[in-house]
Design a protein around this motif. Sequence first.
Motif, PDB file in Angstrom:
ATOM      1  N   PHE A  17      39.090  28.242  28.239  1.00 41.73           N
ATOM      2  CA  PHE A  17      38.493  27.643  29.424  1.00 41.73           C
ATOM      3  C   PHE A  17      39.567  26.953  30.253  1.00 41.73           C
ATOM      4  O   PHE A  17      40.457  26.320  29.719  1.00 41.73           O
ATOM      5  N   GLY A  18      39.487  27.091  31.555  1.00 40.84           N
ATOM      6  CA  GLY A  18      40.462  26.479  32.440  1.00 40.84           C
ATOM      7  C   GLY A  18      41.685  27.345  32.688  1.00 40.84           C
ATOM      8  O   GLY A  18      42.555  26.988  33.466  1.00 40.84           O
ATOM      9  N   SER A  19      41.754  28.488  32.034  1.00 44.29           N
ATOM     10  CA  SER A  19      42.892  29.382  32.216  1.00 44.29           C
ATOM     11  C   SER A  19      42.851  30.000  33.616  1.00 44.29           C
ATOM     12  O   SER A  19      41.779  30.226  34.178  1.00 44.29           O
ATOM     13  N   THR A  20      44.003  30.280  34.175  1.00 40.88           N
ATOM     14  CA  THR A  20      44.060  30.959  35.474  1.00 40.88           C
ATOM     15  C   THR A  20      43.903  32.469  35.324  1.00 40.88           C
ATOM     16  O   THR A  20      43.725  33.169  36.305  1.00 40.88           O
ATOM     17  N   VAL A  21      43.929  32.951  34.084  1.00 39.96           N
ATOM     18  CA  VAL A  21      43.743  34.377  33.810  1.00 39.96           C
ATOM     19  C   VAL A  21      42.258  34.627  33.561  1.00 39.96           C
ATOM     20  O   VAL A  21      41.653  33.992  32.697  1.00 39.96           O
ATOM     21  N   PRO A  22      41.621  35.551  34.301  1.00 43.97           N
ATOM     22  CA  PRO A  22      40.194  35.800  34.076  1.00 43.97           C
ATOM     23  C   PRO A  22      39.937  36.460  32.719  1.00 43.97           C
ATOM     24  O   PRO A  22      40.729  37.267  32.248  1.00 43.97           O
TER      25      PRO A  22
END
Length: 77
Positions: A17-22
Motif C-alpha cells: 500500500f502506498g507504492s507508486t507502482v500499480p
Amino acid sequence: LKDGWGNPLKFMADTSFGSTVPAQAYLIWSAAKDGNSAGGTVGFETGPNGGATTAFNNDIIYGNGSFLQYPEGVQSQ
C-alpha cells in the motif's frame, strides 16, 4: 469491510500500500461462516481447494476479476 457473517475481509496485492507502482494482482478473501482462516504463512486457511463449495465454512476467494473459491448449490451447515 466485512463479509456476510460479520467477519473482516482480507485483502492482498502484489505491491505494498502506498507504492507508486500499480498492483497487477490482488485477492479479496472471506473467512466465511466460521471466521476461521488462520493458518498458513499469510493468515489464510491452509490449502483451500478452489472452485465450487457447498460448505458455509469454506473460505470465499476472489482475485483478479474472478472467483477462485465460491459457494454453489445447496449449502451444508
